[in-house]
Enzyme design. Sequence first.
Site, PDB file in Angstrom:
ATOM      1  N   VAL A 141       0.830  -1.200   0.000  1.00  0.00           N
ATOM      2  CA  VAL A 141       0.000   0.000   0.000  1.00  0.00           C
ATOM      3  C   VAL A 141       0.868   1.254   0.000  1.00  0.00           C
ATOM      4  CG1 VAL A 141      -1.616   1.365   1.376  1.00  0.00           C
ATOM      5  CG2 VAL A 141      -2.026  -1.078   1.051  1.00  0.00           C
ATOM      6  N   GLU A 142       1.918   1.251   0.807  1.00  0.00           N
ATOM      7  CA  GLU A 142       2.741   2.444   0.954  1.00  0.00           C
ATOM      8  C   GLU A 142       3.532   2.773  -0.312  1.00  0.00           C
ATOM      9  OE1 GLU A 142       2.890   4.647   3.190  1.00  0.00           O
ATOM     10  OE2 GLU A 142       1.972   3.779   4.979  1.00  0.00           O
ATOM     11  N   THR A 143       4.210   1.787  -0.895  1.00  0.00           N
ATOM     12  CA  THR A 143       5.150   2.107  -1.974  1.00  0.00           C
ATOM     13  C   THR A 143       5.112   1.125  -3.141  1.00  0.00           C
ATOM     14  OG1 THR A 143       6.932   0.869  -0.880  1.00  0.00           O
ATOM     15  CG2 THR A 143       6.763   3.225  -0.393  1.00  0.00           C
TER      16      THR A 143
END
Length: 394
Positions: A141-143
């Site tokens: 989700v983050e990167t």
Amino acid sequence: MYRRPFILAGIAGMSVFSSLSLAQSMASTAAEKRKLYSQRPEVKKFIKDVSARRGLDEEWVAAVLDQATYQPKIERLMTPKPAPKNAKDSRKDWEKYRNIFLGQHRLNLGMKFWQDNKQYLDKAQEIYHVDPAVIIGIIGVETRYGENTGSWKVLDSLVTLSFDYKRRADFFKKELEEFLVILHKNDLKPFEVEGSYAGAVGLPQFMPSSIKRFGVDFDRDGKIDINHSTADTIGSIANYLSKHGWVEGLPMVIEADITDEQAAKFGGGTNPRFKWSSLLKSGVKPLDKTAHYPADMPVFIVDFPYYIPGSLDYTKLYRIGTKNFTSVLRYNSSYFYAGAVLELGTAIAELMGYTGLIDGEKLLPPHLKPAASPNPSDGIKETVTPLNPSKTAG
């Protein structure tokens, strides 16, 4: 209320003000923005205080800050927009968010990341008792497993948010202080570090204070590197979640048929402040009839709003959140964010043959499963299943 399994969710947005005027009133003046940062009274005080507190040379701190460039776009990105009139509001659109993340490409990337880093995921579970699926979900989700770690100069981001956009200036000043210490300790050039427009860096998108508090040299090479080391990234996320109450083997959410009335009574907030037995006594019906939990297990009801197809009216998906849902909310306080992590982590765990983060129906129908040996560069077409509520409860 509607209940059905989702394949993936979306990332959370920033909290919202009702108008732009308040945020604009909290910005620095045009005259201030024309000065070198070290010449501004507020910054002079910051330099003096930080240098004394952290043992840094005042001239060095001033010289670093003067290399920063005010970024008006960061102000715009951080300024909450008013809700649209007579149009769909993305902040209420769970379906729109989830559609960001359920591409076959991202699933394949997640599977490959798990395969390539299984030894570190297993080690993190052994040491910190954190399930691999949630670590996989957060990094995805983050990167997108390192594909997008941000291209903003972190110095520009943190200085702009500390001294020019003052909505959360005290918070960002603390992050800027920790960033200066990181630069000095590691002998980094101010513009060597890139990240998000809010100053988060690396595969896990940690803020500088989180690197200090939770960063782990998991590959034992003598440094904490969450920009390039997948081992350090995995260990640091596991340490973060462990410190915030993660319980190994407990799902983040439990699927159930829940009415609006039950949600109003047992929902809201970020802490599981109700007992499992209280929800059952109220008539909440877990989907998995074979699952058993302690009567005093802390839980709460979380909601995911989405629009009814072809309408500007919206409804909500309800789930029962556990301490592990709260643990991820400490990473990012949005239900949408935590939902994205659990959906992505569960989907990839199923593909890998492991336990996911949701107690209920399987997420991925067999025909949506990619090949057992994924190639992230295949460019497989996105396969996002639209919402189609299958059951009404209450």
